[in-house]
Write a protein that holds these residues in place. Structure first.
Motif: not given
Length: 351
Positions: A107-118, A120-131
């Motif tokens: 889906f994506a690539h980079g120097n990611f260190e953590s992920i979290a989701g939040a 509901d349905g079509t409003d859902g997002l994935i947050f991907v983070a570096t430091k």
């Protein structure tokens, strides 16, 4: 001559020791070893993996299956529609992979260190983070990139607002368009103010976050439990524990609890998890932490068996499956479950 009082003391003490020994549970080997990822729930299915393993374990209808996204797994999360796995090597280029129930795709690539989701349905997002930065992705791809200045520890969603727990910074928000320029203020009581509270910008080392009823609950490493929303957070309780950020909801009929993972006291030992009694789906006005088995309602029926099992392990995440089984990820001893074993309901490693 030894007095009768002394003899009675040693007798009672030995009885207590023998009782404690009788509550011990023979340990089993965990299906998911080491330090597990977050326990992710999606559409009645539970997902978990051992960090740096290549297998995602899938729990559904009381049985386990597996799938592999390819590459070493660092973390799992969901946007409420799909499962995502962060794979690769720490401190190197990593990949975010999406699972549709049968096939994994990058889906994506980079120097990611953590992920979290939040969401509901079509409003859902994935947050991907570096430091230092956080990227937000919806189903179509990258929406925005912001720099709150430290590592993303978790995300929650309430009333169309996304709340992000940022280590050593506090709770930030995203409304789908704008990211808050600073952390939400902590409201402190001030008897000299007519309103009774004063807004203070204060960094908090937030390590976990969860929507509970009509408010958001965040926990700090140092043991504070915060409650609030866009209008501000307040310290609901200073627990005296070191908190891992693991949080989950448990229900048994009309009884509902908020569960909080521990990794010790600030001055001595203290592991396992603690329980907060909810009123309906919400926190009560005044909250207290209870050791499992010490009160009712509780997730366990025997406090001593709790003490000798999950109570000696740090709990980094905790979740109740659709069939009612309670699971806990430990700091280094694998995934555990609370089940009926050898004639009693006990915590042990999930086999």
């Amino acid at each position: 001559m030894i007095s009768l009082t002394v003899l009675m003391f040693f007798s009672c003490d030995q009885d207590h020791i023998f009782y404690k020994i009788s509550q011990e549970v023979k340990p089993t080997d965990p299906r998911i070893m080491g330090g597990p990822t977050a326990i992710v729930q999606l559409n009645g299915t539970l997902y978990c993996s051992s960090r740096m393993d290549m297998i995602v374990h899938i729990y559904e209808n009381g049985s386990w299956s597996t799938s592999s996204p390819g590459g070493k797994i660092l973390e799992l999360a969901t946007d409420s529609v799909s499962l995502f796995a962060l794979t690769g090597e720490p401190m190197e280029t990593t990949s975010l992979k999406k699972y549709d129930g049968s096939v994994w795709t990058e889906f994506a690539h980079g120097n990611f260190e953590s992920i979290a989701g939040a969401g509901d349905g079509t409003d859902g997002l994935i947050f991907v983070a570096t430091k230092t930065t956080v990227d937000a992705y919806d189903a179509g791809g990258l929406k925005w990139t912001k720099s709150p200045g430290n590592l993303l520890m978790g995300a929650a969603y309430l009333n169309s607002i996304y709340y992000l727990a940022i280590a050593e910074k506090g709770v930030f928000t995203y409304d789908g368009t704008n990211f808050s320029p600073s952390a939400i203020s902590i409201l402190k009581e001030d008897k000299e103010e007519p309103s009774g509270v004063v807004s203070v910008s204060e960094d908090k080392n937030t390590v976990g976050i969860l929507a509970v009823g009509n408010e958001v609950v965040a926990v700090t490493r140092g043991g504070e439990i915060l409650r609030g929303d866009l209008n501000g957070f307040k310290v609901a309780l200073s627990s005296g524990y070191y908190l891992t950020g693991g949080m989950g909801l448990w229900t048994d009929g009309s009884n509902k609890l908020l569960l909080i993972g521990l990794q010790g006291y600030s001055t001595s030992s203290g592991l396992g998890y603690r329980e907060i009694v909810l009123e309906g789906d919400a926190l009560q006005e005044k909250i207290s932490l209870f050791k499992p088995g010490s009160h009712s309602p509780s997730t366990v029926s025997n406090e001593d068996k709790y003490d000798s099992t999950i109570g000696i392990h740090g709990v980094t995440d905790i979740a109740q499956a659709q069939d009612g089984t309670l699971f806990a990820a430990t700091t280094k001893d694998g995934l555990w479950s609370y089940r009926h074993r050898d004639g009693a309901d006990v915590w042990n490693a999930e086999e």
